[in-house]
Design an enzyme around this catalytic site. Structure first.
Site, short mmCIF file in Angstrom:
data_model
loop_
_atom_site.label_atom_id
_atom_site.label_comp_id
_atom_site.label_asym_id
_atom_site.label_seq_id
_atom_site.Cartn_x
_atom_site.Cartn_y
_atom_site.Cartn_z
N HIS A 28 -9.13 3.86 -20.14
CA HIS A 28 -8.67 5.20 -20.54
C HIS A 28 -9.54 6.24 -19.84
CE1 HIS A 28 -7.89 8.74 -22.95
NE2 HIS A 28 -6.77 8.15 -23.32
N SER A 84 -0.04 14.44 -23.86
CA SER A 84 0.68 15.47 -24.61
C SER A 84 2.11 15.08 -24.97
CB SER A 84 0.64 16.81 -23.86
OG SER A 84 -0.69 17.28 -23.77
N GLU A 117 -1.55 8.37 -17.07
CA GLU A 117 -2.01 9.47 -17.92
C GLU A 117 -2.76 10.49 -17.07
OE1 GLU A 117 -2.26 8.17 -22.32
OE2 GLU A 117 -4.19 7.80 -21.39
N ASN A 175 -2.68 5.80 -29.76
CA ASN A 175 -4.13 5.69 -29.53
C ASN A 175 -4.82 6.66 -30.48
OD1 ASN A 175 -6.74 5.69 -28.59
ND2 ASN A 175 -6.26 6.58 -26.59
N GLY A 204 -4.20 15.85 -24.19
CA GLY A 204 -4.67 16.78 -25.21
C GLY A 204 -4.54 18.25 -24.84
N GLU A 238 -10.88 8.85 -20.80
CA GLU A 238 -12.08 9.29 -21.54
C GLU A 238 -13.22 8.31 -21.33
OE1 GLU A 238 -10.08 9.80 -25.27
OE2 GLU A 238 -9.05 11.56 -24.45
N LYS A 248 -7.86 7.03 -31.09
CA LYS A 248 -9.18 7.46 -30.60
C LYS A 248 -10.22 7.36 -31.72
CE LYS A 248 -6.90 10.05 -26.99
NZ LYS A 248 -6.86 11.17 -26.07
P1 PGA Z 1 -2.68 13.04 -26.05
O1 PGA Z 1 -3.56 11.79 -25.52
O2 PGA Z 1 -1.35 12.46 -26.47
O3 PGA Z 1 -3.46 13.60 -27.20
O4 PGA Z 1 -2.53 13.97 -24.91
C1 PGA Z 1 -3.00 10.75 -24.80
C2 PGA Z 1 -4.03 9.70 -24.52
O5 PGA Z 1 -5.20 10.05 -24.31
O6 PGA Z 1 -3.71 8.49 -24.51
#
Ligand code: PGA
Length: 251
Positions: free
Chosen positions: A98, A212, A167, A11, A173, A100, A13
């Site tokens: 997601h 992560s 997740e 992803n 992150g 976010e 983003k």
């Molecule tokens: P990350 O994000 O691997 O940077 O923790 C995962 C995600 O948001 O799908």
């Protein structure tokens, strides 16, 4: 438990340029070239780069996904992108719900279900994301919260045409990853709830882990019985890191 597939989904983003996206896609294709058939590699670029990435990935075994889609097929929805547009551009997958988007666009699980339904209608596999916040985990509500998200985010009539991704919001992150036993426990719970909701057999429900994931920790996550693959954010922007995760899935 028999694993049907190991998904490695990147992803990207809201990152990169068209040129960087093309270069990264070419590197991912290279890293995936020798991967065995049970490894499915997917990249989800920003929507505007999808045509360039699809172009760069022609005749490779890497597939492309969107990061979101609208529940409607067309209409007066400024700034949104419809599932049939993604399908037409060459996508096979789309991430829905997601954290976010749940957090910053205030998407509800009901909206996520409508988006996932739109994806399925147009032959895209929705990757439906769920996960608890740190506060919810600390107050012992993680299983309940995630279970409710699964129930409400799965569209009616969803059969074998969806993937779920666990997740934990606090792991995205942050460099923090749940203990393997906690991942297994939650994935098992998600499979039970999704099985009851859809009528699919529990061991046919595919649940990815995200949050992560790096090359260094990917193997210990991918070997877990209840984990069907990984959804990778930050590390998917780094060709060597993402290549390391593909190698771990292929091992
Ligand atoms: P990350 O994000 O691997 O940077 O923790 C995962 C995600 O948001 O799908």
């Amino acid at each position: 438990m028999h694993k049907i597939k190991s998904w490695v989904i990147g992803n990207w983003k809201m990152n990169g340029t068209a040129e960087a996206a093309r270069i990264l896609a070419a590197s991912v294709a290279k890293a995936s070239a020798g991967a065995p058939g049970h490894v499915a590699v997917v990249v989800c670029p920003p929507a505007i780069f999808i045509p360039a990435v699809c172009d760069a990935l022609q005749h490779t075994n890497v597939q492309v996904g969107g990061q979101d889609c609208h529940a409607e097929d067309s209409g007066a929805f400024t700034g949104n992108i419809a599932a049939p547009m993604l399908a037409q551009a060459g996508c096979a997958y789309v991430i829905t719900g997601h954290s976010e988007r749940r957090q910053f666009q205030h998407e509800t699980s009901e909206e996520v279900a409508a988006k996932a339904f739109a994806a399925i209608r147009h032959g895209l596999v929705p990757v439906i994301c769920v996960g608890e916040t740190l506060k919810e985990r600390e107050s012992g509500k993680a299983m309940e919260v995630v279970g409710q998200q699964v129930l409400k985010s799965l569209p009616d009539g969803a059969k074998d045409d969806f993937i779920l991704a666990y997740e934990p919001v606090w792991a995205i992150g942050s460099g923090l990853v749940p203990r393997p036993v906690d991942i297994s426990q939650m994935h098992h719970h998600i499979r039970q709830v999704a099985s009851a909701r859809t009528g699919r057999k529990e061991n046919e429900i595919q649940v990815l882990y995200g949050g992560s994931v790096k090359a260094a920790n990917s193997r210990e996550i991918l070997v877990l019985d209840d984990v069907a693959g990984v959804l990778v954010g930050g590390a998917s922007l780094n060709a060597a890191e993402f290549g390391g995760i593909i190698a771990a899935a292929a091992a």
